[in-house]
Design a protein around this motif. Sequence first.
Motif, mmCIF file in Angstrom:
data_model
loop_
_atom_site.group_PDB
_atom_site.id
_atom_site.type_symbol
_atom_site.label_atom_id
_atom_site.label_comp_id
_atom_site.label_asym_id
_atom_site.label_seq_id
_atom_site.Cartn_x
_atom_site.Cartn_y
_atom_site.Cartn_z
ATOM 1 N N ILE A 38 -43.859 -19.665 51.786
ATOM 2 C CA ILE A 38 -42.831 -20.663 51.474
ATOM 3 C C ILE A 38 -43.220 -21.451 50.227
ATOM 4 C CG2 ILE A 38 -41.705 -22.768 52.275
ATOM 5 C CD1 ILE A 38 -41.992 -21.644 55.144
ATOM 6 N N ALA A 39 -44.470 -21.884 50.163
ATOM 7 C CA ALA A 39 -44.932 -22.684 49.025
ATOM 8 C C ALA A 39 -44.888 -21.883 47.730
ATOM 9 C CB ALA A 39 -46.344 -23.192 49.294
ATOM 10 N N ASP A 40 -45.327 -20.635 47.782
ATOM 11 C CA ASP A 40 -45.399 -19.837 46.561
ATOM 12 C C ASP A 40 -44.043 -19.295 46.127
ATOM 13 O OD1 ASP A 40 -48.059 -20.367 46.347
ATOM 14 O OD2 ASP A 40 -48.758 -18.377 46.892
ATOM 15 N N SER A 41 -43.078 -19.234 47.041
ATOM 16 C CA SER A 41 -41.724 -18.859 46.648
ATOM 17 C C SER A 41 -41.161 -19.874 45.666
ATOM 18 C CB SER A 41 -40.817 -18.748 47.873
ATOM 19 O OG SER A 41 -39.483 -18.471 47.502
ATOM 20 N N CYS A 68 -35.730 -11.637 45.118
ATOM 21 C CA CYS A 68 -37.075 -12.016 44.697
ATOM 22 C C CYS A 68 -37.844 -12.522 45.913
ATOM 23 C CB CYS A 68 -37.012 -13.094 43.618
ATOM 24 S SG CYS A 68 -38.632 -13.585 42.982
ATOM 25 N N ALA A 69 -38.830 -11.748 46.344
ATOM 26 C CA ALA A 69 -39.569 -12.076 47.560
ATOM 27 C C ALA A 69 -41.024 -12.388 47.251
ATOM 28 C CB ALA A 69 -39.487 -10.920 48.560
ATOM 29 N N GLU A 70 -41.488 -13.501 47.782
ATOM 30 C CA GLU A 70 -42.914 -13.828 47.780
ATOM 31 C C GLU A 70 -43.466 -13.372 49.124
ATOM 32 O OE1 GLU A 70 -46.754 -15.282 47.208
ATOM 33 O OE2 GLU A 70 -45.165 -14.886 45.759
ATOM 34 N N VAL A 71 -44.493 -12.528 49.103
ATOM 35 C CA VAL A 71 -44.974 -11.881 50.321
ATOM 36 C C VAL A 71 -46.438 -12.241 50.577
ATOM 37 C CG1 VAL A 71 -45.231 -9.700 51.558
ATOM 38 C CG2 VAL A 71 -43.413 -9.953 49.843
ATOM 39 N N LYS A 72 -46.719 -12.658 51.795
ATOM 40 C CA LYS A 72 -48.090 -12.875 52.236
ATOM 41 C C LYS A 72 -48.346 -11.997 53.459
ATOM 42 C CE LYS A 72 -48.863 -16.187 49.245
ATOM 43 N NZ LYS A 72 -49.692 -15.936 48.047
ATOM 44 N N THR A 73 -49.515 -11.383 53.499
ATOM 45 C CA THR A 73 -49.856 -10.467 54.585
ATOM 46 C C THR A 73 -51.106 -10.971 55.302
ATOM 47 O OG1 THR A 73 -48.956 -8.630 53.301
ATOM 48 C CG2 THR A 73 -50.340 -8.062 55.175
ATOM 49 N N ALA A 129 -24.738 -14.260 38.441
ATOM 50 C CA ALA A 129 -25.272 -13.412 39.511
ATOM 51 C C ALA A 129 -25.920 -14.288 40.586
ATOM 52 C CB ALA A 129 -26.306 -12.441 38.942
ATOM 53 N N THR A 130 -26.046 -13.726 41.771
ATOM 54 C CA THR A 130 -26.703 -14.431 42.879
ATOM 55 C C THR A 130 -28.196 -14.154 42.853
ATOM 56 O OG1 THR A 130 -24.725 -14.266 44.260
ATOM 57 C CG2 THR A 130 -26.821 -14.670 45.386
ATOM 58 N N HIS A 131 -28.979 -15.208 43.036
ATOM 59 C CA HIS A 131 -30.433 -15.083 43.135
ATOM 60 C C HIS A 131 -30.830 -15.326 44.588
ATOM 61 C CE1 HIS A 131 -30.036 -15.367 38.843
ATOM 62 N NE2 HIS A 131 -31.338 -15.257 38.656
ATOM 63 N N ASP A 132 -31.329 -14.298 45.250
ATOM 64 C CA ASP A 132 -31.774 -14.415 46.646
ATOM 65 C C ASP A 132 -33.294 -14.532 46.672
ATOM 66 O OD1 ASP A 132 -29.212 -14.205 47.572
ATOM 67 O OD2 ASP A 132 -29.337 -12.083 48.101
ATOM 68 N N TYR A 133 -33.772 -15.732 46.949
ATOM 69 C CA TYR A 133 -35.216 -15.961 47.037
ATOM 70 C C TYR A 133 -35.638 -15.881 48.505
ATOM 71 C CZ TYR A 133 -34.974 -17.637 42.229
ATOM 72 O OH TYR A 133 -34.791 -17.737 40.869
ATOM 73 N N ARG A 134 -36.760 -15.213 48.730
ATOM 74 C CA ARG A 134 -37.227 -15.005 50.103
ATOM 75 C C ARG A 134 -38.729 -15.238 50.194
ATOM 76 N NH1 ARG A 134 -33.553 -9.544 51.125
ATOM 77 N NH2 ARG A 134 -31.570 -10.647 50.945
ATOM 78 N N THR A 181 -55.790 -9.584 59.873
ATOM 79 C CA THR A 181 -56.918 -9.930 60.745
ATOM 80 C C THR A 181 -57.020 -11.438 60.865
ATOM 81 O OG1 THR A 181 -58.449 -9.891 58.861
ATOM 82 C CG2 THR A 181 -58.218 -7.852 60.133
ATOM 83 N N ASN A 182 -57.687 -11.883 61.912
ATOM 84 C CA ASN A 182 -57.823 -13.320 62.155
ATOM 85 C C ASN A 182 -58.650 -13.956 61.047
ATOM 86 O OD1 ASN A 182 -57.398 -15.681 63.461
ATOM 87 N ND2 ASN A 182 -58.848 -15.320 65.125
ATOM 88 N N GLY A 183 -58.210 -15.099 60.578
ATOM 89 C CA GLY A 183 -58.910 -15.788 59.497
ATOM 90 C C GLY A 183 -58.207 -17.091 59.188
ATOM 91 N N SER A 184 -58.591 -17.704 58.083
ATOM 92 C CA SER A 184 -58.088 -19.048 57.766
ATOM 93 C C SER A 184 -56.780 -19.050 56.983
ATOM 94 C CB SER A 184 -59.145 -19.814 56.963
ATOM 95 O OG SER A 184 -59.426 -19.139 55.747
ATOM 96 N N SER A 185 -56.321 -17.902 56.527
ATOM 97 C CA SER A 185 -55.099 -17.881 55.722
ATOM 98 C C SER A 185 -53.884 -18.281 56.554
ATOM 99 C CB SER A 185 -54.882 -16.487 55.128
ATOM 100 O OG SER A 185 -54.613 -15.542 56.136
ATOM 101 N N THR A 186 -52.894 -18.827 55.877
ATOM 102 C CA THR A 186 -51.659 -19.278 56.531
ATOM 103 C C THR A 186 -50.474 -18.607 55.828
ATOM 104 O OG1 THR A 186 -51.637 -21.197 55.059
ATOM 105 C CG2 THR A 186 -52.630 -21.487 57.240
ATOM 106 N N PRO A 187 -50.157 -17.389 56.214
ATOM 107 C CA PRO A 187 -49.177 -16.599 55.450
ATOM 108 C C PRO A 187 -47.788 -17.208 55.391
ATOM 109 C CG PRO A 187 -49.710 -15.539 57.543
ATOM 110 C CD PRO A 187 -50.695 -16.647 57.368
ATOM 111 N N VAL A 188 -47.336 -17.808 56.482
ATOM 112 C CA VAL A 188 -45.981 -18.365 56.481
ATOM 113 C C VAL A 188 -45.895 -19.562 55.542
ATOM 114 C CG1 VAL A 188 -44.171 -19.410 57.874
ATOM 115 C CG2 VAL A 188 -45.533 -17.545 58.831
#
Length: 270
Positions: free
Chosen positions: A161-164, A142-147, A208-213, A150-157
Motif C-alpha cells: 500500500i505504501a509503495d503504491s 500499475c501494480a506494486e507487488v510484495k511477496t 485513459a483510466t489509471h488502475d493502481y493496485r 516465509t515467516n519474517g519481519s516483512s509486512t507485505p500488505v
Amino acid sequence: MQELGLDVGAVKAMFVAVQETPYLLLEVPAEHAAQLAEQLNVPVRRYYVSDAALQESHKRTGLLQTDLLRAKLPDRGSVMSGDFGEILTAIFQATTEYPVEVIDPKKWRLKQDRTKPAPHSDVVQFILPAWPEATTQDRILCAEVKTKATNGSSTPVVSAIADSRKDRDGRLIKTLTWLRERALYEDLGTTSIEQINRFINAIDHPVATHDYRAVAVICSSLVVAETAEVKPPGADECALIVISVPDLKLNYEAVFDAVLSSAGVVGVDE
C-alpha cells in the motif's frame, strides 16, 4: 495471452475469490497450487525470454538452452520470490481481463542483473480495446507487488500500500519512459513504442483510466497474521489485492525448476 501460451480457463480456476470487500482476497486451492509448475512453466519462461530469442542464442553460442535460461533466471531466494509474485500478479490481471487483450511489456526481459529485481514499477500493463485508435476505454494497470513466502519481519500488505503511492507520485511515468527507451533496441514482446507513447503523451489522447493496485502474494500459512489489522487504502488511492498461495516457497521454486526443464521444448539442444 497467445504469446505466453496460457491456458486461460485453467489459470482462472486457480484464483478463487473468498472476499471482495474491504479488499479482494484470492486463494489458490491446494490442488491448483500443486499444478502451478505444470501450468506456468512455459508462460514464466516467456516472461524472461521469447522462444525466438532463446533459439537464436542457442544457435549462436552452441550452449544448451537450460544453461542460457540459467543466465536469465534469478537464484533461489528473495529475488526469485519477488519475481514470482510479480509475474503471478501479471498473469492474474491478464486472465481477469480476458477476452480483452492485455498488453504486457514483460519488463523481466530487461533486467541488467538477474540477481536483482527489475527496476521501477513492478507490473505495468496496457488495455487498448480499439488500438491503433486511442479511446476513453483505454486503461493502464500499475501494480506494486510484495511477496512473503516465509515467516519474517516483512509486512507485505502495509508495504504494498505504501509503495503504491510511489507509482501515483511519479514512478509510473518514469517506468514508461524507461520502457520506451529500452524498446528502441530490445524485445518487449507484443508491446510497441506507439502504445507506450499513448500513455506518456497523455495530453495528446483521450483521457485513459489509471488502475493502481497494491498486491500482496503471501503463503497461506501467514495470511491471517499479515491481514489481521489491515487498513485498506481509500478508493481514490489504489485497490488492495491479497493472493494466498499454499506452500508458496515450495511451489514457486517448483515453477522455476520446471521453467528450466521446459527449455527442451524450444527446438532441440544439440
